[in-house]
Write a protein that holds these residues in place. Structure first.
Motif, PDB file in Angstrom:
ATOM      1  N   ASN A  51       0.544  -1.251  -0.075  1.00 49.68           N
ATOM      2  CA  ASN A  51       0.139   0.056  -0.093  1.00 49.68           C
ATOM      3  C   ASN A  51       1.051   1.231   0.161  1.00 49.68           C
ATOM      4  O   ASN A  51       0.231   2.420  -0.110  1.00 49.68           O
ATOM      5  CB  ASN A  51      -0.804   0.069   1.224  1.00 49.68           C
ATOM      6  CG  ASN A  51      -1.775  -1.038   1.214  1.00 49.68           C
ATOM      7  OD1 ASN A  51      -2.200  -1.524   0.236  1.00 49.68           O
ATOM      8  ND2 ASN A  51      -2.496  -1.387   2.417  1.00 49.68           N
ATOM      9  N   LYS A  52       2.111   1.026   0.077  1.00 48.46           N
ATOM     10  CA  LYS A  52       3.050   2.215   0.160  1.00 48.46           C
ATOM     11  C   LYS A  52       2.612   3.139   1.333  1.00 48.46           C
ATOM     12  O   LYS A  52       2.624   4.502   1.294  1.00 48.46           O
ATOM     13  CB  LYS A  52       3.086   3.010  -1.030  1.00 48.46           C
ATOM     14  CG  LYS A  52       3.992   2.186  -2.282  1.00 48.46           C
ATOM     15  CD  LYS A  52       4.449   2.867  -3.277  1.00 48.46           C
ATOM     16  CE  LYS A  52       5.085   2.198  -4.440  1.00 48.46           C
ATOM     17  NZ  LYS A  52       6.325   1.388  -3.874  1.00 48.46           N
ATOM     18  N   THR A  53       2.480   2.422   2.646  1.00 46.12           N
ATOM     19  CA  THR A  53       2.026   3.261   3.582  1.00 46.12           C
ATOM     20  C   THR A  53       3.051   2.911   5.015  1.00 46.12           C
ATOM     21  O   THR A  53       3.385   1.681   4.957  1.00 46.12           O
ATOM     22  CB  THR A  53       0.716   3.097   4.123  1.00 46.12           C
ATOM     23  OG1 THR A  53       0.428   1.948   4.061  1.00 46.12           O
ATOM     24  CG2 THR A  53      -0.536   3.896   3.101  1.00 46.12           C
ATOM     25  N   LEU A  54       3.217   3.685   5.963  1.00 47.58           N
ATOM     26  CA  LEU A  54       3.666   3.564   7.071  1.00 47.58           C
ATOM     27  C   LEU A  54       2.811   3.521   7.972  1.00 47.58           C
ATOM     28  O   LEU A  54       1.725   4.284   8.142  1.00 47.58           O
ATOM     29  CB  LEU A  54       4.597   4.556   7.576  1.00 47.58           C
ATOM     30  CG  LEU A  54       6.009   4.673   6.642  1.00 47.58           C
ATOM     31  CD1 LEU A  54       6.654   5.963   6.774  1.00 47.58           C
ATOM     32  CD2 LEU A  54       6.852   3.460   6.771  1.00 47.58           C
ATOM     33  N   HIS A  55       2.632   2.698   9.144  1.00 45.32           N
ATOM     34  CA  HIS A  55       1.703   2.376  10.120  1.00 45.32           C
ATOM     35  C   HIS A  55       2.411   2.568  11.357  1.00 45.32           C
ATOM     36  O   HIS A  55       3.342   1.734  11.702  1.00 45.32           O
ATOM     37  CB  HIS A  55       0.992   1.109  10.059  1.00 45.32           C
ATOM     38  CG  HIS A  55       0.229   0.769   8.705  1.00 45.32           C
ATOM     39  ND1 HIS A  55      -1.141   0.976   8.663  1.00 45.32           N
ATOM     40  CD2 HIS A  55       0.869   0.627   7.413  1.00 45.32           C
ATOM     41  CE1 HIS A  55      -1.473   1.043   7.299  1.00 45.32           C
ATOM     42  NE2 HIS A  55      -0.148   0.717   6.562  1.00 45.32           N
ATOM     43  N   LEU A  56       1.839   3.220  12.385  1.00 45.84           N
ATOM     44  CA  LEU A  56       2.431   3.682  13.780  1.00 45.84           C
ATOM     45  C   LEU A  56       2.347   2.194  14.550  1.00 45.84           C
ATOM     46  O   LEU A  56       1.544   1.333  14.664  1.00 45.84           O
ATOM     47  CB  LEU A  56       1.545   4.444  14.613  1.00 45.84           C
ATOM     48  CG  LEU A  56       2.020   5.096  15.708  1.00 45.84           C
ATOM     49  CD1 LEU A  56       3.269   5.577  15.844  1.00 45.84           C
ATOM     50  CD2 LEU A  56       0.954   6.022  16.298  1.00 45.84           C
ATOM     51  N   GLY A  57       3.688   2.001  15.221  1.00 48.06           N
ATOM     52  CA  GLY A  57       3.809   0.755  16.037  1.00 48.06           C
ATOM     53  C   GLY A  57       3.748   1.496  17.553  1.00 48.06           C
ATOM     54  O   GLY A  57       3.381   2.600  17.655  1.00 48.06           O
ATOM     55  N   THR A  64      -0.793  10.725  18.814  1.00 46.38           N
ATOM     56  CA  THR A  64      -0.751  11.421  17.442  1.00 46.38           C
ATOM     57  C   THR A  64      -2.066  11.003  16.839  1.00 46.38           C
ATOM     58  O   THR A  64      -2.296   9.719  16.715  1.00 46.38           O
ATOM     59  CB  THR A  64       0.759  10.903  16.895  1.00 46.38           C
ATOM     60  OG1 THR A  64       0.610  11.668  15.535  1.00 46.38           O
ATOM     61  CG2 THR A  64       0.861   9.342  16.709  1.00 46.38           C
ATOM     62  N   ASP A  65      -2.428  11.811  15.806  1.00 46.83           N
ATOM     63  CA  ASP A  65      -3.238  11.443  14.587  1.00 46.83           C
ATOM     64  C   ASP A  65      -2.728  10.603  13.663  1.00 46.83           C
ATOM     65  O   ASP A  65      -3.289  10.082  12.740  1.00 46.83           O
ATOM     66  CB  ASP A  65      -3.924  12.596  14.203  1.00 46.83           C
ATOM     67  CG  ASP A  65      -4.769  13.248  15.139  1.00 46.83           C
ATOM     68  OD1 ASP A  65      -5.295  12.547  16.231  1.00 46.83           O
ATOM     69  OD2 ASP A  65      -5.276  14.558  15.291  1.00 46.83           O
ATOM     70  N   HIS A  66      -1.544  10.581  13.466  1.00 45.39           N
ATOM     71  CA  HIS A  66      -0.682  10.337  12.345  1.00 45.39           C
ATOM     72  C   HIS A  66      -0.184   8.680  12.397  1.00 45.39           C
ATOM     73  O   HIS A  66       0.833   8.470  12.747  1.00 45.39           O
ATOM     74  CB  HIS A  66       0.531  11.005  12.095  1.00 45.39           C
ATOM     75  CG  HIS A  66       0.309  12.696  11.851  1.00 45.39           C
ATOM     76  ND1 HIS A  66       0.922  13.626  12.677  1.00 45.39           N
ATOM     77  CD2 HIS A  66      -0.475  13.227  11.079  1.00 45.39           C
ATOM     78  CE1 HIS A  66       0.131  14.531  12.172  1.00 45.39           C
ATOM     79  NE2 HIS A  66      -0.277  14.509  11.283  1.00 45.39           N
ATOM     80  N   THR A  67      -1.241   7.815  12.375  1.00 45.01           N
ATOM     81  CA  THR A  67      -1.132   6.398  12.686  1.00 45.01           C
ATOM     82  C   THR A  67      -0.711   5.792  11.263  1.00 45.01           C
ATOM     83  O   THR A  67      -0.359   4.946  11.192  1.00 45.01           O
ATOM     84  CB  THR A  67      -2.547   5.844  13.259  1.00 45.01           C
ATOM     85  OG1 THR A  67      -3.552   6.114  12.369  1.00 45.01           O
ATOM     86  CG2 THR A  67      -2.706   6.472  14.539  1.00 45.01           C
ATOM     87  N   VAL A  68      -1.248   6.518  10.163  1.00 46.97           N
ATOM     88  CA  VAL A  68      -0.805   6.001   8.900  1.00 46.97           C
ATOM     89  C   VAL A  68      -0.485   7.100   8.206  1.00 46.97           C
ATOM     90  O   VAL A  68      -0.938   8.065   7.646  1.00 46.97           O
ATOM     91  CB  VAL A  68      -2.152   5.439   8.002  1.00 46.97           C
ATOM     92  CG1 VAL A  68      -1.712   4.885   6.681  1.00 46.97           C
ATOM     93  CG2 VAL A  68      -2.906   4.170   8.870  1.00 46.97           C
ATOM     94  N   ILE A  69       0.954   6.771   7.396  1.00 46.43           N
ATOM     95  CA  ILE A  69       1.560   8.058   6.552  1.00 46.43           C
ATOM     96  C   ILE A  69       1.920   7.319   5.278  1.00 46.43           C
ATOM     97  O   ILE A  69       2.721   6.365   5.087  1.00 46.43           O
ATOM     98  CB  ILE A  69       3.038   8.444   7.206  1.00 46.43           C
ATOM     99  CG1 ILE A  69       2.390   8.954   8.598  1.00 46.43           C
ATOM    100  CG2 ILE A  69       3.742   9.509   6.475  1.00 46.43           C
ATOM    101  CD1 ILE A  69       3.743   9.324   9.612  1.00 46.43           C
TER     102      ILE A  69
END
Length: 151
Positions: A51-57, A64-69
């Protein structure tokens, strides 16, 4: 505070056989936050290459609201594409920065490699402008080499 002196404890935290990987990573984040004054938010993002995404671990610090970047977006997304460390001395001077909090002044992101593939990264925010040195980069590279053994 000498980062070199923290290395044995990093290894010890990650080698605790009775704990699951997520707990070890959370404990590591807490340890780094507790022992380096200017590490105010410490966390891991893991890549989903399809998916070309980063997922918060696991992380420690303000929520943070940035759980998927998406790859390419923000500092973390750029590291997902470049496979290189990224030190931002002053986030206000960075065009492609995703603001997490007005208290964040600087950031360092170091990619995490397993078998030569970038599977994620450690991300650290600081409330201080320009605190990160080459010593931080080398230390966090060591941290990620130790983390890679968990995968």
């Amino acid at each position: 505070m000498n980062l070199e002196e923290l290395k044995p404890q990093v290894s010890q935290i990650l080698s605790e056989v009775s704990l699951e990987r997520e707990i070890k990573l959370k404990n590591l984040c807490q340890f780094l936050s507790d022992n380096v004054d200017y590490y105010n938010w410490v966390g891991f993002y893991f890549a989903n290459h399809e998916n070309k995404t980063l997922h918060l671990g696991p992380y420690v610090g303000a929520e943070t609201d940035h759980t998927v970047i998406p790859f390419g977006k923000g500092i973390c997304g750029q590291v997902a594409e470049s496979n290189a460390n990224f030190v931002v001395p002053d986030v206000s001077a960075q065009d492609n920065y995703i603001a997490c909090s007005f208290t964040v002044k600087s950031e360092i992101v170091v990619p995490l490699f397993v078998n030569g593939q970038n599977i994620g990264q450690i991300d650290i925010d600081s409330h201080v402008i320009d605190p990160f040195t080459e010593a931080d980069e080398r230390f966090l590279e060591f941290v990620n080499q130790e983390v890679a053994k968990l995968f």
